[in-house]
Design a protein around this motif. Sequence first.
Motif, mmCIF file in Angstrom:
data_model
loop_
_atom_site.group_PDB
_atom_site.id
_atom_site.type_symbol
_atom_site.label_atom_id
_atom_site.label_comp_id
_atom_site.label_asym_id
_atom_site.label_seq_id
_atom_site.Cartn_x
_atom_site.Cartn_y
_atom_site.Cartn_z
ATOM 1 N N LEU A 1 0.845 -1.186 0.000
ATOM 2 C CA LEU A 1 0.000 0.000 0.000
ATOM 3 C C LEU A 1 0.888 1.245 0.000
ATOM 4 O O LEU A 1 1.984 1.233 0.573
ATOM 5 N N SER A 2 0.413 2.312 -0.622
ATOM 6 C CA SER A 2 1.169 3.563 -0.587
ATOM 7 C C SER A 2 1.019 4.185 0.789
ATOM 8 O O SER A 2 0.107 3.822 1.551
ATOM 9 N N VAL A 3 1.918 5.113 1.116
ATOM 10 C CA VAL A 3 1.823 5.755 2.434
ATOM 11 C C VAL A 3 0.500 6.493 2.582
ATOM 12 O O VAL A 3 -0.074 6.561 3.667
ATOM 13 N N VAL A 4 0.020 7.046 1.487
ATOM 14 C CA VAL A 4 -1.261 7.771 1.547
ATOM 15 C C VAL A 4 -2.395 6.799 1.860
ATOM 16 O O VAL A 4 -3.259 7.069 2.702
ATOM 17 N N GLU A 5 -2.370 5.616 1.220
ATOM 18 C CA GLU A 5 -3.393 4.610 1.513
ATOM 19 C C GLU A 5 -3.310 4.151 2.970
ATOM 20 O O GLU A 5 -4.322 4.013 3.647
ATOM 21 N N LEU A 6 -2.073 3.931 3.417
ATOM 22 C CA LEU A 6 -1.887 3.489 4.804
ATOM 23 C C LEU A 6 -2.394 4.536 5.791
ATOM 24 O O LEU A 6 -2.944 4.210 6.836
ATOM 25 N N ASP A 7 -2.164 5.792 5.433
ATOM 26 C CA ASP A 7 -2.596 6.888 6.291
ATOM 27 C C ASP A 7 -4.120 6.903 6.421
ATOM 28 O O ASP A 7 -4.665 7.408 7.391
ATOM 29 N N ARG A 8 -4.797 6.345 5.408
ATOM 30 C CA ARG A 8 -6.264 6.424 5.384
ATOM 31 C C ARG A 8 -6.947 5.233 6.048
ATOM 32 O O ARG A 8 -8.131 5.314 6.353
ATOM 33 N N VAL A 9 -6.228 4.115 6.234
ATOM 34 C CA VAL A 9 -6.891 2.989 6.874
ATOM 35 C C VAL A 9 -7.094 3.302 8.360
ATOM 36 O O VAL A 9 -6.400 4.133 8.929
ATOM 37 N N ASP A 10 -8.062 2.613 8.952
ATOM 38 C CA ASP A 10 -8.401 2.929 10.341
ATOM 39 C C ASP A 10 -7.401 2.348 11.327
ATOM 40 O O ASP A 10 -7.240 2.872 12.435
ATOM 41 N N GLY A 11 -6.784 1.239 10.934
ATOM 42 C CA GLY A 11 -5.906 0.615 11.912
ATOM 43 C C GLY A 11 -5.087 -0.496 11.314
ATOM 44 O O GLY A 11 -5.167 -0.795 10.116
ATOM 45 N N VAL A 12 -4.268 -1.102 12.173
ATOM 46 C CA VAL A 12 -3.430 -2.214 11.767
ATOM 47 C C VAL A 12 -3.473 -3.269 12.873
ATOM 48 O O VAL A 12 -3.586 -2.926 14.053
ATOM 49 N N VAL A 13 -3.430 -4.521 12.462
ATOM 50 C CA VAL A 13 -3.388 -5.617 13.428
ATOM 51 C C VAL A 13 -2.079 -6.371 13.200
ATOM 52 O O VAL A 13 -1.754 -6.709 12.061
ATOM 53 N N SER A 14 -1.333 -6.622 14.263
ATOM 54 C CA SER A 14 -0.053 -7.317 14.081
ATOM 55 C C SER A 14 0.219 -8.275 15.224
ATOM 56 O O SER A 14 -0.464 -8.240 16.254
ATOM 57 N N THR A 15 1.213 -9.100 15.018
ATOM 58 C CA THR A 15 1.769 -9.880 16.120
ATOM 59 C C THR A 15 3.014 -9.130 16.609
ATOM 60 O O THR A 15 3.224 -7.972 16.219
ATOM 61 N N CYS A 16 3.825 -9.772 17.418
ATOM 62 C CA CYS A 16 5.114 -9.178 17.772
ATOM 63 C C CYS A 16 6.141 -10.283 17.919
ATOM 64 O O CYS A 16 5.806 -11.463 17.922
ATOM 65 N N ALA B 1 6.320 0.724 8.278
ATOM 66 C CA ALA B 1 5.313 1.756 8.062
ATOM 67 C C ALA B 1 3.900 1.266 8.408
ATOM 68 O O ALA B 1 3.027 2.059 8.762
ATOM 69 N N LEU B 2 3.683 -0.056 8.312
ATOM 70 C CA LEU B 2 2.338 -0.601 8.556
ATOM 71 C C LEU B 2 1.839 -0.303 9.959
ATOM 72 O O LEU B 2 0.661 0.007 10.164
ATOM 73 N N THR B 3 2.714 -0.446 10.923
ATOM 74 C CA THR B 3 2.306 -0.245 12.314
ATOM 75 C C THR B 3 2.552 1.185 12.775
ATOM 76 O O THR B 3 2.454 1.492 13.966
ATOM 77 N N LEU B 4 2.891 2.057 11.835
ATOM 78 C CA LEU B 4 3.224 3.441 12.186
ATOM 79 C C LEU B 4 2.155 4.436 11.729
ATOM 80 O O LEU B 4 1.734 5.312 12.474
ATOM 81 N N LEU B 5 1.739 4.290 10.472
ATOM 82 C CA LEU B 5 0.865 5.324 9.909
ATOM 83 C C LEU B 5 -0.596 5.241 10.372
ATOM 84 O O LEU B 5 -1.200 6.274 10.642
ATOM 85 N N PRO B 6 -1.182 4.045 10.458
ATOM 86 C CA PRO B 6 -2.577 4.017 10.939
ATOM 87 C C PRO B 6 -2.659 4.500 12.386
ATOM 88 O O PRO B 6 -1.722 4.290 13.166
ATOM 89 N N ASP B 7 -3.756 5.113 12.739
ATOM 90 C CA ASP B 7 -3.869 5.751 14.044
ATOM 91 C C ASP B 7 -4.152 4.745 15.157
ATOM 92 O O ASP B 7 -4.131 5.094 16.332
#
Lengths: 207, 261, 466
Positions: free
Chosen positions: A95-110, A132-138
């Motif tokens: 996803l582009s940074v702009v797209e990532l900025d627009r998604v509501d959130g991210v789900v991850s493991t660690c 960037a995935l776990t950074l840009l979404p709010d």
Amino acid sequence: MSSSRDRILAAVRAAVAGAPEVPSAGPHEWVRPSGGLLELFVERLRDYRAVVHVVPAEEVRATVAEVLGERRVVVPEGFPPDWLPSSFLRDEPPLSVVELDRVDGVVSTCAVAVAETGTIVLDGGPGQGRRALTLLPDYHLCVLTDNQIVPSLSEAVAALDPHRPLTWISGPSATSDIELNRVEGVHGPRTLNVIVATRRTTAPDSP
Amino acid sequence: MRVALFVTCVNDTLFPNTGKAVVSLLRRLGVDVDFPQEQTCCGQMHVNTGYRDEGVRLARGFLSVFGRYDAVVSPSGSCASMVREQYPKLAAGMGATRAKAFTRVHRGRTRFAEAVAEVTPKVYDLSEFLVDVLGVTDVGACFPHRVTYHPTCHSLRGLRVGDRPVRLLEAVRGLELVPLPQADECCGFGGTFAVKNAAVSAAMCADKIGHVMDTGAEVLCAADNSCLMHIGGALRRQRSGVRVMHLAEILASTEDLGARR
Amino acid sequence: MSRTFVGMPAFPRAAEEAVQDSQLRFNLRKATHTIRGRRAAVVDEVPDWAAMRAAGKVVKDDVLRNLERYLLQVEEAVTRAGGHVHWAADAAEANAIVTRLVEDTGHREVVKVKSMATQEIGLNEALAQAGITAYETDLAELIVQLGDDLPSHILVPAIHRNRSEIREIFQENMARWGRPAPDGLTDEPATLADAARLHLRERFLSTKVGISGANFVIAETGTLVVLESEGNGRMCLTLPETLISVVGIEKVLPTWRDLDLFLRLLPRSSTGERMNPYTSTWTAGVEGQEFHLVLLDNGRTRVLADEVGRQALRCIRCSACLNVCPVYERVGGHAYGSVYPGPIGAILTPQLRGTASELDASLPYASSLCGACYDVCPVAIDIPEVLVHLRARGPHPAGERAGMRAAGWVFSRASRLRGVQRVMSRMRRFVPRRWLPGPGSAWTQTRDVPAVPAESFREWWEREGR
């Protein structure tokens, strides 16, 4: 003409010439927290105002669905299929940074979690994605299992590979820049949600 | 045990009552205290203002005067800390000036370092001597007044006398000890700092006397007359009515309880 | 940022002005006391803090003693991992290297993570001269940049500003630098942080070059480490195509495992947290990024050559010493005339820059030697010891020199001291209590002079004491 590299190294060498050797510090063993790591981890995370749920492994999927609600989230490659929400975006193609900025959130493991400091560490491994995935979404939801929690930083540092890009996260984005008081939420995700899956059948703290 | 009083140049010249109080207190406790009259100054002012060579000369004098005693007692946390904490650093740092003829410097350095190693462990602040060496906290004093205690930086963070002075004060009959807010903060004296950075020194002092007055104490006590000269000078300028007294003077006091109440 | 510290007056004069600024005094008092309490609470809960502090000292001493070997290791490891290493002897060279690297990318804008090294060398001003705009992204740095101000604290460069001043700066200046402040901006810290988020968001998404410093560089692996709180660091380290890190040569840690200790020491000493919200570590260019490491000397090898003074290079820039310093609390950072204010600045600045200027020569005296800084330093830098050491280097004013020599003469024989005491006792009635001439007037401005006693202690002893 010698290079700055050579001149700096020569100056370093000259500066300490003849100085006595420093006795080795040796390996450090620090007092580590004793007792319930899960309870300590949860307490410390909540201290940073992260939202934490502790649930039995079989209830993770339902809890994920519940806490996400209507959020449109991105899920990195390698996230356990058992825990997947019903609908989500993949980072494929990236996803582009702009797209990532627009998604509501991210789900991850660690990769690992630290009880003493309430820290989760991402190393880009399965279910974590690029940084960037776990950074840009709010909103960031991290799902982990209780056996990923180690007592202290010592075990985490030992377990991690420095050649991977690591992100150590202790609570949501925050600042102390205004009158040195901590305020949550600046550039990184303003909400950090953590679900810890336990292997026990009864959870000490259900949502 | 041969015990020497290191009264310090400031007390000797300006606050003789503190020295007299130490003598009477120690004698009351059965200590035969001597005052070696060749003593002058430990060199703190010189060293801390940047005159190391003069300071080292005075330090050598100190070591030769006090070397023959088993214990050296001083009613100044700052001067005791100079000897015990800073003399070893002076000895170690003498190699830092590489310019002079190596052997001569080396020999002088070794002799100085040896004397420092021998003498400095025997140097005590008054409260340390009373509590650690004599093993007393109740010195039989009586002082029926409301007192607050300022723990001065060099006693607190140099010598690390801890709560010894407070324990001594708590055992004084009739004395009401009130805690001083922000007690561990510097009063702003700092030797020549008080005149070199007078504005900052005064601002620090203003906050300190504000805290002192908040306690409602009649007497501000400390184990260092230099700091008390600074705080007391400001208290007096403001006509605050708060007196300053050295710890030794309170501990030496046998004021009659009945006389006041 | 166009302002610089060049041409500031000596510390006592700048300090005298600063202590009269009651708003500044209030802001500083509030902020330093808040952070002091937070640090004390999280340090007190670590049972082996003293041992950690001692280990921190030893590790950094080892780094300094064997710095050449570690620097070569850094160079080798970073290069092997695909990064580029540059060496800068001084500020001018570092600025030239970074400027050229940015120019090579073809971009004219850079986003910056808060970094002391780049402030020390005046990188933003150098880039501006080359037509490149550097955007500070740390909230406090943003406040300083927008307010055309100077930093006054290592961790919180805008500590001298309170919330209402910050609101005013945002409202007046954000538009000049990009997205204007939202309408109806209040002085609530959360609202102000939100305004910063909005202001910088677009910038993060579009800027192709990032510039950072580093808290640590691991020699063994070539890994760089940045600790931060807001996420601006992650943005600058992650999103740009090119990352340039300017790092002082003393920032090395020997091994990856040493990070354990320093992650324990730094956040607790710095923001008073068990762990800062975000720490990023990376080894050369990751995720397709181009990576440049600029190793900076700029006076550090000179500091390293001083046996006593070199301990200042152990500093990990936590700023705990600033937060407990009674002088800093009343004066603030600007009076120190350098990006390194407070106790650590008072020993670092005169060593890095020398003492040719009146300001730099006055810094070692900007302390009452109360020792609070040494107590809280997580790598046990004996700041009072270095201050006294630097004072011994001079230069000293002629009048003071004469006075000290005279005092030394008096103190060198007890008989001389006795003579002076006798004269003083005889003249005691003529010694004014409220006014002294010359340098003494600095004392009597706010303090009375003690009464000279009728007899000295030694006279009493001769008469009665024996």
